[in-house]
Design a protein around this motif. Structure first.
Motif, short mmCIF file in Angstrom:
data_model
loop_
_atom_site.label_atom_id
_atom_site.label_comp_id
_atom_site.label_asym_id
_atom_site.label_seq_id
_atom_site.Cartn_x
_atom_site.Cartn_y
_atom_site.Cartn_z
N GLY A 72 0.79 -1.22 0.00
CA GLY A 72 0.00 0.00 0.00
C GLY A 72 0.83 1.27 0.00
N GLY A 73 2.11 1.13 0.24
CA GLY A 73 3.00 2.27 0.29
C GLY A 73 3.49 2.70 -1.08
N SER A 74 4.40 3.66 -1.07
CA SER A 74 4.91 4.24 -2.31
C SER A 74 6.43 4.34 -2.29
N LEU A 75 6.99 4.31 -3.47
CA LEU A 75 8.41 4.57 -3.67
C LEU A 75 8.58 5.30 -4.98
N ARG A 76 9.64 6.09 -5.09
CA ARG A 76 9.98 6.70 -6.36
C ARG A 76 11.40 6.30 -6.73
N LEU A 77 11.52 5.64 -7.86
CA LEU A 77 12.83 5.26 -8.37
C LEU A 77 13.33 6.33 -9.33
N SER A 78 14.64 6.51 -9.30
CA SER A 78 15.28 7.44 -10.22
C SER A 78 16.32 6.70 -11.05
N CYS A 79 16.52 7.15 -12.25
CA CYS A 79 17.55 6.59 -13.14
C CYS A 79 18.31 7.78 -13.70
N ALA A 80 19.51 7.97 -13.19
CA ALA A 80 20.34 9.09 -13.63
C ALA A 80 21.32 8.60 -14.69
N ALA A 81 21.33 9.28 -15.80
CA ALA A 81 22.23 8.91 -16.90
C ALA A 81 23.44 9.83 -16.91
N SER A 82 24.59 9.26 -17.22
CA SER A 82 25.80 10.05 -17.36
C SER A 82 26.58 9.56 -18.57
N GLY A 83 27.40 10.43 -19.10
CA GLY A 83 28.21 10.07 -20.25
C GLY A 83 27.54 10.31 -21.59
N ARG A 84 26.24 10.55 -21.54
CA ARG A 84 25.50 10.79 -22.79
C ARG A 84 24.11 11.29 -22.42
N THR A 85 23.60 12.19 -23.22
CA THR A 85 22.24 12.64 -22.96
C THR A 85 21.25 11.58 -23.41
N VAL A 86 20.19 11.41 -22.64
CA VAL A 86 19.17 10.43 -22.99
C VAL A 86 17.88 11.11 -23.42
N SER A 87 17.94 12.41 -23.63
CA SER A 87 16.73 13.16 -23.93
C SER A 87 16.08 12.73 -25.24
N SER A 88 16.85 12.15 -26.15
CA SER A 88 16.30 11.74 -27.43
C SER A 88 16.12 10.24 -27.51
N SER A 89 16.11 9.58 -26.37
CA SER A 89 16.04 8.12 -26.33
C SER A 89 14.79 7.62 -25.64
N LEU A 90 14.27 6.54 -26.17
CA LEU A 90 13.23 5.80 -25.46
C LEU A 90 13.86 5.21 -24.21
N MET A 91 13.20 5.38 -23.08
CA MET A 91 13.70 4.85 -21.81
C MET A 91 12.65 3.95 -21.19
N GLY A 92 13.11 2.97 -20.42
CA GLY A 92 12.16 2.05 -19.84
C GLY A 92 12.58 1.54 -18.48
N TRP A 93 11.62 0.93 -17.80
CA TRP A 93 11.86 0.26 -16.53
C TRP A 93 11.44 -1.20 -16.66
N PHE A 94 12.26 -2.06 -16.11
CA PHE A 94 11.99 -3.49 -16.09
C PHE A 94 12.17 -3.98 -14.65
N ARG A 95 11.64 -5.15 -14.36
CA ARG A 95 11.86 -5.72 -13.04
C ARG A 95 12.02 -7.23 -13.16
N GLN A 96 12.75 -7.75 -12.20
CA GLN A 96 12.98 -9.19 -12.15
C GLN A 96 12.71 -9.69 -10.74
N ALA A 97 11.67 -10.50 -10.62
CA ALA A 97 11.33 -11.10 -9.34
C ALA A 97 12.20 -12.34 -9.14
N PRO A 98 12.38 -12.75 -7.90
CA PRO A 98 13.21 -13.93 -7.63
C PRO A 98 12.72 -15.15 -8.40
N GLY A 99 13.64 -15.79 -9.12
CA GLY A 99 13.30 -17.00 -9.85
C GLY A 99 12.51 -16.78 -11.13
N LYS A 100 12.35 -15.51 -11.52
CA LYS A 100 11.56 -15.23 -12.72
C LYS A 100 12.39 -14.43 -13.73
#
Length: 119
Positions: A15-43
């Motif tokens: 029921g709670g909340s979290l905010r994840l951040s993804c900071a990019a360095s070495g190159r701008t990502v402003s012109s790139s498709l970006m995504g989030w993925f997750r991997q559960a244990p054993g999956k």
């Protein structure tokens, strides 16, 4: 050298909340498709959310629609994942990824951040 670094993971009650951040360095990502993925244990790693170059188009897995919001701040070269109404099944390692080569594939990945939701 391009790096994607996730942060913001942790332990939260259901029921709670979290905010994840993804900071990019070495190159701008402003012109790139970006995504989030997750991997559960054993999956396999699954798609969670994606955001287009301008931020005007977003994509979500059915399991997170209405609860998660992906956004980007191109001035900060950072992508976010706001996660609300968290469930135990949201537990896993969350990875940020970018289509920096603009090939239609996610070719750069972060190291991941652990999210654990206790029921």
């Amino acid at each position: 050298q391009v790096q994607l670094v996730e942060s913001g993971g942790g332990l939260v009650q259901a029921g709670g909340s979290l905010r994840l951040s993804c900071a990019a360095s070495g190159r701008t990502v402003s012109s790139s498709l970006m995504g989030w993925f997750r991997q559960a244990p054993g999956k396999e790693r699954d798609f969670v959310a994606g955001i287009g170059r301008s931020g005007g188009v977003t994509y979500y897995a059915d399991s997170v629609k209405g609860r998660f919001t992906v956004s980007r701040d191109n001035a900060k070269n950072t992508v976010y994942l706001q996660m609300n109404s968290l469930k135990a099944e949201d537990t896993g390692v969350y990875y940020c990824a970018g289509d920096l080569g603009r090939s239609g594939k996610y070719d750069y990945w972060g190291q991941g951040t652990q999210v654990t939701v206790s029921s």
